[in-house]
Motif scaffolding. Structure first.
Motif, short mmCIF file in Angstrom:
data_model
loop_
_atom_site.label_atom_id
_atom_site.label_comp_id
_atom_site.label_asym_id
_atom_site.label_seq_id
_atom_site.Cartn_x
_atom_site.Cartn_y
_atom_site.Cartn_z
N GLY A 50 -12.89 -35.69 -97.81
CA GLY A 50 -11.94 -37.16 -98.01
C GLY A 50 -12.63 -37.92 -99.05
O GLY A 50 -12.34 -39.24 -99.05
N THR A 51 -13.48 -37.53 -100.12
CA THR A 51 -13.74 -38.25 -100.98
C THR A 51 -12.99 -39.07 -101.82
O THR A 51 -13.24 -40.35 -102.06
N SER A 139 -9.83 -26.28 -96.68
CA SER A 139 -9.50 -27.00 -97.83
C SER A 139 -10.41 -26.50 -99.16
O SER A 139 -9.76 -26.68 -100.18
N TYR A 194 -13.88 -38.24 -91.36
CA TYR A 194 -12.63 -38.12 -91.81
C TYR A 194 -11.61 -38.02 -90.83
O TYR A 194 -10.49 -38.81 -90.66
N MET A 233 -0.94 -41.38 -101.88
CA MET A 233 -1.91 -40.99 -102.82
C MET A 233 -1.63 -39.50 -103.42
O MET A 233 -1.63 -39.29 -104.47
N PHE A 254 -3.69 -30.76 -104.92
CA PHE A 254 -4.85 -31.35 -104.71
C PHE A 254 -4.86 -32.03 -103.17
O PHE A 254 -5.63 -31.85 -102.32
N MET A 255 -3.81 -32.65 -103.23
CA MET A 255 -3.39 -33.46 -101.84
C MET A 255 -2.51 -32.36 -101.07
O MET A 255 -1.37 -32.49 -101.25
N ARG A 256 -3.25 -31.57 -100.50
CA ARG A 256 -2.74 -30.61 -99.62
C ARG A 256 -1.87 -30.79 -98.55
O ARG A 256 -0.67 -30.60 -98.41
#
Ligand code: A3P
Length: 294
Positions: A50-51, A139, A194, A233, A254-256
Motif C-alpha cells: 500500500g506504498t 499482488s 493496510y 487513485m 497497477f490499481m488492481r
C-alpha cells in the motif's frame, strides 16, 4: 523513456543477504550515504503493502490538503524512490531528493539493515505500512507480470515458492515486517496496517496527522480521504502508474483490486496449508499479528 520491449527483466543478486535487482532499482553507496534532513519523512514498506496509497495520504497531509501540486505531479516525483537508479532518461532517486524542497517525502522498500544510517541519526519520522503476507504474495505476482523491470516471475506455482523462500526482490516478507516491527519503539516509527487503512481510512489518516504534528480542518480531512479512495487513485494518472511505459496495465492494472482477502481467489487448498505451516514457523517468535491471522 523506452517501451516495455526495451526493458530488460532484472536478475537478482545479493546485498548483505537481501536479493536486490540488477537494473533500475538498485542499492549502492549513494543510497547508503544519503544525507537525510531532520524533517525528511520516510515511507517504508515491503512491496505491494500500500506504498502508493500511504504516500498519497502523507503528501496531502504535509501539503495541508489536496493541492495543485498533488493534482498535477506524478507520485514518483513528489515522493522519490530512493532505490531508483540513474538512467539516460531520468535522474536517480537520490539526485531527485537532492533538488527537492523540504519537507521531503522519501519512498523506500529497503529492509531495516539497508536503510541509510542518516535517517536514524537525524531521528526522522518514518511511516511503515505492513500488509498480510497472502495478499502481498498475490499482488506481487501480478505486479511482476505487468512491470517489465521486475524479474521474470515464472508460473504462479513457481512465484509462490520464490516468495515463501524469500527469493524475490527486497527479500523475505517475513524478515522485512518482523525487523521493522522490532525497531518501531526504539525509533520514531508509525506502524500502520493496510487492513486498518481499508477498514477505517479516516481513523488511520488521523493517526498520521497526529504523528506528523499537523492539525487539519475536518473538511480537509474529508477531502484527503476522498482523494485517496481506491476508485479515485485508480482513475488518477498521477497515482495509477498508467503513464509508465514499462508497466502494461492490460496484463494487470497497477490499481488492481485494493481488497483484503483476495488471496482466497488464488491459493489452492494445498498451497494454503503449505503457506500456513511456513508462516507459523517463521512468525513463531514475533508478537506481530495481522487481522486475518489464523
Ligand atoms: P492489489 O494488487 O491487491 O490490488 P504498492 O503501492 O505498495 O505497490 O501497493 C499496491 C497495492 O495497493 C495494490 O494491491 C493496489 O491496488 C493497492 N492500493 C493502492 N491504492 C489503494 C487505495 N487507495 N485503496 C486500497 N488499496 C490500494
Amino acid at each position: 523513456s523506452g517501451s516495455s520491449s526495451e526493458e530488460k527483466r532484472a536478475k537478482l543478486y545479493m546485498v548483505e543477504g537481501v536479493p536486490m535487482m540488477t537494473n533500475r532499482y538498485v542499492y549502492n553507496e549513494k543510497i547508503r550515504n544519503y544525507k537525510a534532513k531532520a524533517d525528511d519523512v520516510l515511507v517504508a514498506t515491503y512491496p505491494k503493502a500500500g506504498t502508493t496509497w500511504i504516500i498519497e495520504i502523507v503528501d496531502c497531509i504535509l501539503s495541508g490538503g489536496v493541492t495543485e501540486k498533488i493534482k498535477s505531479q506524478p507520485s514518483g516525483s513528489r515522493a522519490p524512490f530512493i532505490e531508483l537508479g540513474q538512467s539516460p532518461y531520468s535522474p536517480s532517486g537520490v539526485d531527485m531528493l537532492d533538488t527537492m524542497l523540504s519537507p521531503r517525502l522519501v519512498k523506500t522498500h529497503l529492509p531495516v539493515k539497508l536503510v541509510s544510517p542518516s535517517f536514524w541519526d537525524n531521528n526522522c519520522r518514518i511511516i511503515y505500512v505492513a500488509r498480510n503476507a497472502k495478499d502481498v504474495l498475490v499482488s506481487y505476482y501480478f505486479f511482476h507480470k505487468m512491470n517489465f523491470r521486475m524479474p521474470e516471475p515464472g508460473s504462479w506455482e513457481e512465484f509462490f515458492e520464490s516468495f515463501l523462500s524469500g527469493k524475490v526482490a527486497w527479500g523475505s516478507w517475513f524478515d522485512h515486517v518482523t525487523n521493522w516491527w522490532d525497531i518501531r519503539e526504539r525509533h520514531r516509527v508509525l506502524f500502520i496496517f493496510y487492513e486498518d487503512l481499508v477498514q477505517d481510512t479516516m481513523r488511520e489518516v488521523e493517526r498520521v496527522v497526529h504523528f506528523l504534528g499537523q492539525t487539519l480542518e475536518r473538511t480537509t480531512l474529508d477531502e484527503i480521504v476522498k482523494h485517496t479512495a481506491f476508485s479515485n487513485m485508480k482513475d488518477n494518472p498521477m497515482t495509477n502508474f498508467a503513464p509508465l511505459t514499462w508497466c502494461i496495465q492490460e496484463i494487470s492494472p497497477f490499481m488492481r483490486k485494493g481488497k483484503v482477502g483476495d488471496w482466497k481467489n488464488h491459493f489452492t487448498v494445498a498451497q494454503n496449508e503449505r503457506f500456513e505451516e511456513e508462516y507459523r514457523r517463521r512468525m513463531a517468535k514475533t508478537s506481530l499479528r495481522f487481522t486475518d491471522d489464523f
